[in-house]
Design a protein around this motif. Sequence first.
Motif, PDB file in Angstrom:
ATOM      1  N   THR A 189       6.217  -0.213   9.421  1.00 42.09           N
ATOM      2  CA  THR A 189       7.491   0.377   9.006  1.00 42.09           C
ATOM      3  C   THR A 189       7.314   1.219   7.749  1.00 42.09           C
ATOM      4  O   THR A 189       7.799   2.346   7.666  1.00 42.09           O
ATOM      5  N   LEU A 190       6.621   0.676   6.757  1.00 42.56           N
ATOM      6  CA  LEU A 190       6.420   1.406   5.504  1.00 42.56           C
ATOM      7  C   LEU A 190       5.630   2.688   5.725  1.00 42.56           C
ATOM      8  O   LEU A 190       5.924   3.723   5.110  1.00 42.56           O
ATOM      9  N   CYS A 250      13.259  -0.665   3.700  1.00 47.73           N
ATOM     10  CA  CYS A 250      12.102  -1.281   3.040  1.00 47.73           C
ATOM     11  C   CYS A 250      12.446  -2.671   2.514  1.00 47.73           C
ATOM     12  O   CYS A 250      11.592  -3.556   2.491  1.00 47.73           O
ATOM     13  N   SER A 251      13.680  -2.876   2.113  1.00 46.27           N
ATOM     14  CA  SER A 251      14.059  -4.170   1.533  1.00 46.27           C
ATOM     15  C   SER A 251      14.080  -5.291   2.565  1.00 46.27           C
ATOM     16  O   SER A 251      13.863  -6.441   2.212  1.00 46.27           O
ATOM     17  N   ASN A 299      20.065   9.342   2.680  1.00 41.49           N
ATOM     18  CA  ASN A 299      18.844   9.058   3.441  1.00 41.49           C
ATOM     19  C   ASN A 299      17.841   8.291   2.587  1.00 41.49           C
ATOM     20  O   ASN A 299      17.158   7.386   3.073  1.00 41.49           O
ATOM     21  N   THR A 300      17.756   8.639   1.309  1.00 41.57           N
ATOM     22  CA  THR A 300      16.876   7.905   0.405  1.00 41.57           C
ATOM     23  C   THR A 300      17.327   6.456   0.290  1.00 41.57           C
ATOM     24  O   THR A 300      16.513   5.536   0.365  1.00 41.57           O
ATOM     25  N   ALA A 301      18.638   6.245   0.122  1.00 44.24           N
ATOM     26  CA  ALA A 301      19.163   4.880   0.041  1.00 44.24           C
ATOM     27  C   ALA A 301      18.893   4.113   1.338  1.00 44.24           C
ATOM     28  O   ALA A 301      18.553   2.924   1.300  1.00 44.24           O
ATOM     29  N   GLY A 302      19.006   4.778   2.469  1.00 45.97           N
ATOM     30  CA  GLY A 302      18.721   4.129   3.756  1.00 45.97           C
ATOM     31  C   GLY A 302      17.270   3.704   3.885  1.00 45.97           C
ATOM     32  O   GLY A 302      16.967   2.607   4.355  1.00 45.97           O
ATOM     33  N   VAL A 303      16.360   4.565   3.457  1.00 45.20           N
ATOM     34  CA  VAL A 303      14.931   4.228   3.512  1.00 45.20           C
ATOM     35  C   VAL A 303      14.632   3.032   2.609  1.00 45.20           C
ATOM     36  O   VAL A 303      13.929   2.095   3.007  1.00 45.20           O
ATOM     37  N   ARG A 339       0.808  -1.212   0.000  1.00 41.96           N
ATOM     38  CA  ARG A 339       0.000   0.000   0.000  1.00 41.96           C
ATOM     39  C   ARG A 339       0.850   1.274   0.000  1.00 41.96           C
ATOM     40  O   ARG A 339       0.486   2.267  -0.614  1.00 41.96           O
ATOM     41  N   PHE A 340       1.995   1.240   0.688  1.00 47.40           N
ATOM     42  CA  PHE A 340       2.839   2.426   0.778  1.00 47.40           C
ATOM     43  C   PHE A 340       4.025   2.369  -0.182  1.00 47.40           C
ATOM     44  O   PHE A 340       4.865   3.257  -0.186  1.00 47.40           O
TER      45      PHE A 340
END
Length: 169
Positions: free
Chosen positions: A164-165, A155-156, A147-151, A85-86
Amino acid sequence: MHQLRPRGCLAKASQARSVLCFMAIPTHAWFVVGEIMVLPNSAMPKEGHYFNIVLWTTFIILSYLGWKESGAVLPDTDALIPKGRFGTPLLVWAINNTISYGLPLVLLRDKMMEQYAVDSFMAGFTPDVKFLIDTVLGNTGKLFINNTAGVIAICSVEPTNEDTLYRLS
Protein backbone atom coordinates in the motif's frame (compact mmCIF):
# COMPACT_ATOMS: atom_id res chain seq x y z
CA MET A 1 -28.03 -13.19 8.67
CA HIS A 2 -24.29 -13.48 9.26
CA GLN A 3 -22.25 -11.32 6.91
CA LEU A 4 -18.91 -12.62 5.67
CA ARG A 5 -15.99 -10.31 6.34
CA PRO A 6 -12.75 -10.45 4.38
CA ARG A 7 -9.68 -11.66 6.24
CA GLY A 8 -5.97 -10.97 5.90
CA CYS A 9 -4.96 -8.89 2.89
CA LEU A 10 -8.55 -8.31 1.79
CA ALA A 11 -9.51 -7.09 5.25
CA LYS A 12 -6.76 -4.48 5.09
CA ALA A 13 -7.87 -3.43 1.60
CA SER A 14 -11.41 -2.94 2.87
CA GLN A 15 -10.03 -0.78 5.70
CA ALA A 16 -8.32 1.43 3.13
CA ARG A 17 -11.54 1.62 1.07
CA SER A 18 -13.53 2.48 4.18
CA VAL A 19 -11.15 5.27 5.20
CA LEU A 20 -11.13 6.60 1.64
CA CYS A 21 -14.95 6.75 1.67
CA PHE A 22 -14.80 8.52 5.02
CA MET A 23 -12.25 11.07 3.77
CA ALA A 24 -14.44 11.79 0.72
CA ILE A 25 -17.18 13.14 3.00
CA PRO A 26 -15.34 16.31 4.15
CA THR A 27 -13.95 16.75 0.63
CA HIS A 28 -17.42 16.92 -0.89
CA ALA A 29 -18.70 19.00 2.03
CA TRP A 30 -15.96 21.56 1.33
CA PHE A 31 -17.21 21.81 -2.25
CA VAL A 32 -20.82 22.27 -1.06
CA VAL A 33 -19.77 25.07 1.30
CA GLY A 34 -17.78 26.69 -1.50
CA GLU A 35 -20.80 26.63 -3.82
CA ILE A 36 -23.05 28.11 -1.14
CA MET A 37 -20.52 30.87 -0.42
CA VAL A 38 -20.28 32.04 -4.05
CA LEU A 39 -24.00 31.66 -4.77
CA PRO A 40 -25.16 35.17 -3.73
CA ASN A 41 -22.41 37.07 -5.59
CA SER A 42 -21.90 34.88 -8.63
CA ALA A 43 -22.53 36.20 -12.12
CA MET A 44 -22.95 32.61 -13.25
CA PRO A 45 -26.42 31.04 -13.57
CA LYS A 46 -27.81 29.98 -10.19
CA GLU A 47 -29.07 26.70 -11.64
CA GLY A 48 -25.49 25.52 -12.15
CA HIS A 49 -24.68 26.22 -8.52
CA TYR A 50 -27.84 24.43 -7.39
CA PHE A 51 -26.93 21.44 -9.56
CA ASN A 52 -23.43 21.36 -8.04
CA ILE A 53 -24.82 21.55 -4.50
CA VAL A 54 -27.16 18.62 -5.21
CA LEU A 55 -24.35 16.68 -6.96
CA TRP A 56 -21.86 17.12 -4.10
CA THR A 57 -24.52 16.35 -1.51
CA THR A 58 -25.33 13.13 -3.39
CA PHE A 59 -21.62 12.25 -3.30
CA ILE A 60 -21.59 12.90 0.46
CA ILE A 61 -24.52 10.51 0.94
CA LEU A 62 -22.95 7.84 -1.28
CA SER A 63 -19.59 8.20 0.48
CA TYR A 64 -21.28 7.88 3.86
CA LEU A 65 -23.19 4.77 2.76
CA GLY A 66 -19.98 3.26 1.33
CA TRP A 67 -18.12 4.05 4.54
CA LYS A 68 -20.80 2.39 6.68
CA GLU A 69 -21.03 -0.63 4.35
CA SER A 70 -17.26 -1.14 4.41
CA GLY A 71 -16.97 -1.23 8.18
CA ALA A 72 -16.97 2.46 9.18
CA VAL A 73 -13.20 2.49 9.71
CA LEU A 74 -11.76 5.81 10.91
CA PRO A 75 -8.19 7.03 10.39
CA ASP A 76 -5.87 6.08 13.23
CA THR A 77 -4.85 9.44 14.69
CA ASP A 78 -1.87 7.82 16.43
CA ALA A 79 -0.42 6.67 13.09
CA LEU A 80 -0.86 9.71 10.83
CA ILE A 81 2.89 10.04 10.20
CA PRO A 82 3.86 7.44 7.56
CA LYS A 83 6.59 5.06 8.72
CA GLY A 84 8.81 2.42 7.19
CA ARG A 85 10.76 2.42 3.98
CA PHE A 86 8.24 4.60 2.12
CA GLY A 87 7.27 6.75 5.11
CA THR A 88 9.75 9.57 4.57
CA PRO A 89 9.05 10.02 0.83
CA LEU A 90 5.30 10.02 1.53
CA LEU A 91 5.69 12.56 4.31
CA VAL A 92 7.86 14.84 2.15
CA TRP A 93 5.33 14.52 -0.70
CA ALA A 94 2.44 15.36 1.64
CA ILE A 95 4.16 18.46 3.04
CA ASN A 96 5.29 19.64 -0.41
CA ASN A 97 1.88 18.97 -1.97
CA THR A 98 0.06 20.94 0.70
CA ILE A 99 2.47 23.85 1.19
CA SER A 100 3.60 24.33 -2.42
CA TYR A 101 0.30 23.79 -4.23
CA GLY A 102 -2.76 23.14 -2.06
CA LEU A 103 -2.68 26.09 0.32
CA PRO A 104 -1.47 28.66 -2.25
CA LEU A 105 -4.21 27.65 -4.71
CA VAL A 106 -6.87 27.93 -2.00
CA LEU A 107 -5.63 31.03 -0.17
CA LEU A 108 -3.22 32.89 -2.48
CA ARG A 109 -4.39 32.28 -6.06
CA ASP A 110 -3.61 35.83 -7.24
CA LYS A 111 -0.06 35.74 -5.86
CA MET A 112 0.51 32.29 -7.36
CA MET A 113 -0.74 33.45 -10.76
CA GLU A 114 1.63 36.45 -10.60
CA GLN A 115 4.56 34.04 -10.32
CA TYR A 116 3.72 32.69 -13.76
CA ALA A 117 3.10 36.16 -15.31
CA VAL A 118 -0.36 35.34 -16.60
CA ASP A 119 -1.66 38.90 -16.27
CA SER A 120 -1.23 39.60 -19.99
CA PHE A 121 -2.88 36.26 -20.77
CA MET A 122 -5.86 37.03 -18.50
CA ALA A 123 -6.25 40.64 -19.64
CA GLY A 124 -8.65 39.87 -22.49
CA PHE A 125 -10.99 37.62 -20.52
CA THR A 126 -14.41 38.71 -19.31
CA PRO A 127 -15.12 38.77 -15.56
CA ASP A 128 -17.18 35.57 -15.92
CA VAL A 129 -14.26 33.69 -17.49
CA LYS A 130 -11.90 35.04 -14.83
CA PHE A 131 -14.36 33.84 -12.17
CA LEU A 132 -14.39 30.35 -13.72
CA ILE A 133 -10.59 30.22 -13.90
CA ASP A 134 -10.38 31.36 -10.27
CA THR A 135 -12.93 28.71 -9.26
CA VAL A 136 -11.10 25.93 -11.10
CA LEU A 137 -7.78 26.91 -9.49
CA GLY A 138 -9.36 27.09 -6.03
CA ASN A 139 -11.01 23.70 -6.48
CA THR A 140 -7.71 22.26 -7.68
CA GLY A 141 -6.11 23.47 -4.45
CA LYS A 142 -8.91 21.86 -2.44
CA LEU A 143 -8.27 18.57 -4.24
CA PHE A 144 -4.53 18.80 -3.55
CA ILE A 145 -5.22 19.21 0.17
CA ASN A 146 -7.96 16.57 0.35
CA ASN A 147 -6.07 13.98 -1.70
CA THR A 148 -3.06 14.46 0.57
CA ALA A 149 -5.27 13.99 3.64
CA GLY A 150 -6.76 10.85 2.06
CA VAL A 151 -3.34 9.34 1.41
CA ILE A 152 -2.22 10.07 4.97
CA ALA A 153 -5.48 8.56 6.30
CA ILE A 154 -4.94 5.38 4.26
CA CYS A 155 -1.38 5.17 5.57
CA SER A 156 -2.74 5.40 9.11
CA VAL A 157 -4.81 2.22 8.78
CA GLU A 158 -2.11 0.32 6.87
CA PRO A 159 1.13 1.66 8.38
CA THR A 160 3.09 -1.57 7.87
CA ASN A 161 1.67 -2.71 4.51
CA GLU A 162 4.56 -1.93 2.18
CA ASP A 163 2.47 -2.75 -0.90
CA THR A 164 0.00 0.00 0.00
CA LEU A 165 2.74 2.46 0.95
CA TYR A 166 4.57 1.74 -2.31
CA ARG A 167 1.41 2.30 -4.35
CA LEU A 168 0.72 5.58 -2.56
CA SER A 169 4.26 6.92 -2.93
